[in-house]
Design a protein around this motif. Structure first.
Motif, PDB file in Angstrom:
ATOM      1  N   MET A 113       0.839  -1.179   0.000  1.00 18.09           N
ATOM      2  CA  MET A 113       0.000   0.000   0.000  1.00 18.09           C
ATOM      3  C   MET A 113       0.880   1.237   0.000  1.00 18.09           C
ATOM      4  O   MET A 113       1.927   1.254   0.631  1.00 18.09           O
ATOM      5  CB  MET A 113      -0.868   0.049   1.247  1.00 18.09           C
ATOM      6  N   VAL A 114       0.399   2.256  -0.692  1.00 20.37           N
ATOM      7  CA  VAL A 114       1.175   3.487  -0.832  1.00 20.37           C
ATOM      8  C   VAL A 114       0.372   4.670  -0.300  1.00 20.37           C
ATOM      9  O   VAL A 114      -0.852   4.711  -0.417  1.00 20.37           O
ATOM     10  CB  VAL A 114       1.543   3.729  -2.311  1.00 20.37           C
ATOM     11  N   TYR A 115       1.077   5.611   0.285  1.00 19.55           N
ATOM     12  CA  TYR A 115       0.509   6.864   0.769  1.00 19.55           C
ATOM     13  C   TYR A 115       1.362   7.986   0.207  1.00 19.55           C
ATOM     14  O   TYR A 115       2.592   7.907   0.201  1.00 19.55           O
ATOM     15  CB  TYR A 115       0.543   6.898   2.300  1.00 19.55           C
ATOM     16  N   VAL A 116       0.709   9.043  -0.280  1.00 21.77           N
ATOM     17  CA  VAL A 116       1.413  10.228  -0.768  1.00 21.77           C
ATOM     18  C   VAL A 116       1.068  11.369   0.176  1.00 21.77           C
ATOM     19  O   VAL A 116      -0.105  11.591   0.495  1.00 21.77           O
ATOM     20  CB  VAL A 116       0.991  10.582  -2.209  1.00 21.77           C
ATOM     21  N   GLY A 117       2.082  12.089   0.636  1.00 25.02           N
ATOM     22  CA  GLY A 117       1.848  13.224   1.518  1.00 25.02           C
ATOM     23  C   GLY A 117       2.822  14.344   1.236  1.00 25.02           C
ATOM     24  O   GLY A 117       3.875  14.131   0.641  1.00 25.02           O
ATOM     25  N   GLU A 118       2.444  15.537   1.667  1.00 29.44           N
ATOM     26  CA  GLU A 118       3.322  16.691   1.508  1.00 29.44           C
ATOM     27  C   GLU A 118       3.609  17.267   2.880  1.00 29.44           C
ATOM     28  O   GLU A 118       2.836  17.103   3.815  1.00 29.44           O
ATOM     29  CB  GLU A 118       2.681  17.739   0.590  1.00 29.44           C
ATOM     30  N   THR A 119       4.735  17.943   2.997  1.00 24.50           N
ATOM     31  CA  THR A 119       5.070  18.606   4.251  1.00 24.50           C
ATOM     32  C   THR A 119       6.042  19.747   3.985  1.00 24.50           C
ATOM     33  O   THR A 119       6.818  19.702   3.031  1.00 24.50           O
ATOM     34  CB  THR A 119       5.682  17.625   5.271  1.00 24.50           C
ATOM     35  N   SER A 120       5.964  20.757   4.821  1.00 26.43           N
ATOM     36  CA  SER A 120       6.939  21.857   4.737  1.00 26.43           C
ATOM     37  C   SER A 120       8.089  21.605   5.709  1.00 26.43           C
ATOM     38  O   SER A 120       9.089  22.305   5.680  1.00 26.43           O
ATOM     39  CB  SER A 120       6.258  23.191   5.070  1.00 26.43           C
ATOM     40  N   ARG A 121       7.924  20.595   6.561  1.00 30.69           N
ATOM     41  CA  ARG A 121       8.953  20.267   7.553  1.00 30.69           C
ATOM     42  C   ARG A 121       9.981  19.307   6.973  1.00 30.69           C
ATOM     43  O   ARG A 121       9.838  18.827   5.864  1.00 30.69           O
ATOM     44  CB  ARG A 121       8.287  19.669   8.787  1.00 30.69           C
ATOM     45  N   SER A 122      10.964  19.003   7.767  1.00 30.80           N
ATOM     46  CA  SER A 122      11.981  18.067   7.292  1.00 30.80           C
ATOM     47  C   SER A 122      11.380  16.669   7.166  1.00 30.80           C
ATOM     48  O   SER A 122      10.442  16.309   7.888  1.00 30.80           O
ATOM     49  CB  SER A 122      13.174  18.030   8.255  1.00 30.80           C
ATOM     50  N   THR A 167      -3.230   6.332  -5.276  1.00 27.06           N
ATOM     51  CA  THR A 167      -3.081   6.009  -3.863  1.00 27.06           C
ATOM     52  C   THR A 167      -4.298   6.377  -3.028  1.00 27.06           C
ATOM     53  O   THR A 167      -4.271   6.272  -1.804  1.00 27.06           O
ATOM     54  CB  THR A 167      -1.841   6.705  -3.269  1.00 27.06           C
ATOM     55  N   LYS A 168      -5.373   6.806  -3.681  1.00 33.39           N
ATOM     56  CA  LYS A 168      -6.596   7.103  -2.942  1.00 33.39           C
ATOM     57  C   LYS A 168      -7.244   5.794  -2.521  1.00 33.39           C
ATOM     58  O   LYS A 168      -7.286   4.832  -3.274  1.00 33.39           O
ATOM     59  CB  LYS A 168      -7.536   7.930  -3.804  1.00 33.39           C
ATOM     60  N   SER A 169      -7.749   5.766  -1.295  1.00 27.67           N
ATOM     61  CA  SER A 169      -8.406   4.578  -0.766  1.00 27.67           C
ATOM     62  C   SER A 169      -9.549   4.163  -1.694  1.00 27.67           C
ATOM     63  O   SER A 169     -10.234   5.020  -2.232  1.00 27.67           O
ATOM     64  CB  SER A 169      -8.953   4.898   0.628  1.00 27.67           C
ATOM     65  N   LEU A 192      -3.451   4.445   0.699  1.00 26.14           N
ATOM     66  CA  LEU A 192      -3.769   4.899   2.044  1.00 26.14           C
ATOM     67  C   LEU A 192      -4.237   6.343   2.115  1.00 26.14           C
ATOM     68  O   LEU A 192      -4.527   6.845   3.200  1.00 26.14           O
ATOM     69  CB  LEU A 192      -2.545   4.707   2.953  1.00 26.14           C
ATOM     70  N   ASN A 193      -4.318   7.036   0.984  1.00 26.71           N
ATOM     71  CA  ASN A 193      -4.807   8.412   1.011  1.00 26.71           C
ATOM     72  C   ASN A 193      -6.339   8.430   1.108  1.00 26.71           C
ATOM     73  O   ASN A 193      -7.017   7.677   0.425  1.00 26.71           O
ATOM     74  CB  ASN A 193      -4.367   9.184  -0.247  1.00 26.71           C
ATOM     75  N   THR A 194      -6.835   9.274   2.001  1.00 33.59           N
ATOM     76  CA  THR A 194      -8.277   9.455   2.166  1.00 33.59           C
ATOM     77  C   THR A 194      -8.605  10.936   1.983  1.00 33.59           C
ATOM     78  O   THR A 194      -7.705  11.780   1.958  1.00 33.59           O
ATOM     79  CB  THR A 194      -8.754   9.003   3.561  1.00 33.59           C
ATOM     80  N   ASN A 195      -9.862  11.246   1.881  1.00 38.26           N
ATOM     81  CA  ASN A 195     -10.277  12.650   1.722  1.00 38.26           C
ATOM     82  C   ASN A 195     -10.094  13.469   2.989  1.00 38.26           C
ATOM     83  O   ASN A 195     -10.002  14.678   2.933  1.00 38.26           O
ATOM     84  CB  ASN A 195     -11.754  12.727   1.302  1.00 38.26           C
ATOM     85  N   ASN A 196     -10.065  12.832   4.130  1.00 40.33           N
ATOM     86  CA  ASN A 196     -10.012  13.570   5.395  1.00 40.33           C
ATOM     87  C   ASN A 196      -8.623  13.614   6.016  1.00 40.33           C
ATOM     88  O   ASN A 196      -8.482  13.597   7.220  1.00 40.33           O
ATOM     89  CB  ASN A 196     -11.020  12.988   6.390  1.00 40.33           C
ATOM     90  N   GLN A 197      -7.586  13.689   5.220  1.00 36.43           N
ATOM     91  CA  GLN A 197      -6.223  13.747   5.778  1.00 36.43           C
ATOM     92  C   GLN A 197      -5.777  15.161   5.928  1.00 36.43           C
ATOM     93  O   GLN A 197      -6.114  16.037   5.249  1.00 36.43           O
ATOM     94  CB  GLN A 197      -5.248  12.983   4.890  1.00 36.43           C
ATOM     95  N   GLU A 243       0.879  17.271  -4.579  1.00 40.53           N
ATOM     96  CA  GLU A 243       0.446  16.085  -3.846  1.00 40.53           C
ATOM     97  C   GLU A 243      -0.726  15.414  -4.576  1.00 40.53           C
ATOM     98  O   GLU A 243      -0.720  14.195  -4.785  1.00 40.53           O
ATOM     99  CB  GLU A 243       0.038  16.471  -2.426  1.00 40.53           C
ATOM    100  N   LEU A 244      -1.710  16.204  -4.979  1.00 40.50           N
ATOM    101  CA  LEU A 244      -2.860  15.648  -5.707  1.00 40.50           C
ATOM    102  C   LEU A 244      -2.441  14.997  -7.021  1.00 40.50           C
ATOM    103  O   LEU A 244      -2.969  13.945  -7.402  1.00 40.50           O
ATOM    104  CB  LEU A 244      -3.898  16.740  -5.970  1.00 40.50           C
ATOM    105  N   GLU A 245      -1.498  15.614  -7.714  1.00 39.21           N
ATOM    106  CA  GLU A 245      -0.996  15.032  -8.965  1.00 39.21           C
ATOM    107  C   GLU A 245      -0.384  13.650  -8.715  1.00 39.21           C
ATOM    108  O   GLU A 245      -0.631  12.710  -9.468  1.00 39.21           O
ATOM    109  CB  GLU A 245       0.039  15.954  -9.615  1.00 39.21           C
TER     110      GLU A 245
END
Length: 84
Positions: free
Chosen positions: A1-10, A73-75, A79-84, A64-66
């Motif tokens: 399973m794959v999850y895509v996420g973005e962050t401004s942190r390290s 990777t949307k459920s 593992l990506n869901t609409n409420n993340q 991230e959406l792209e």
């Protein structure tokens, strides 16, 4: 399973947060997955897809959406869901 996420942190800081979610069994998709049957937190791995120099959160969310669409990777496929 794959999850895509973005962050401004390290990446190190964000990875530690995901690891804590799993360890503390928080109600989050990554935690639920790695605490499920046949998985362990030690199975988690992280890959950088792109590094964005633009500090705009809006731009990061667009990228991230792209990637979510590209890697599907949307459920329930990932593992990506609409409420993340």
């Amino acid at each position: 399973m794959v999850y895509v996420g973005e962050t401004s942190r390290s990446l190190k800081e964000r990875a530690k947060e995901h690891e804590a979610d799993v360890r503390l069994r928080r109600d989050k998709p990554i935690s639920e997955h790695f605490n499920g049957t046949g998985h362990r937190g030690q199975d988690m791995s992280i890959s950088v897809l792109t590094q964005i120099r633009d500090s705009s959160r809006y731009y990061r969310l667009i990228k991230e959406l792209e990637f979510i669409k590209k890697f599907e990777t949307k459920s329930p496929n990932g593992l990506n869901t609409n409420n993340q």
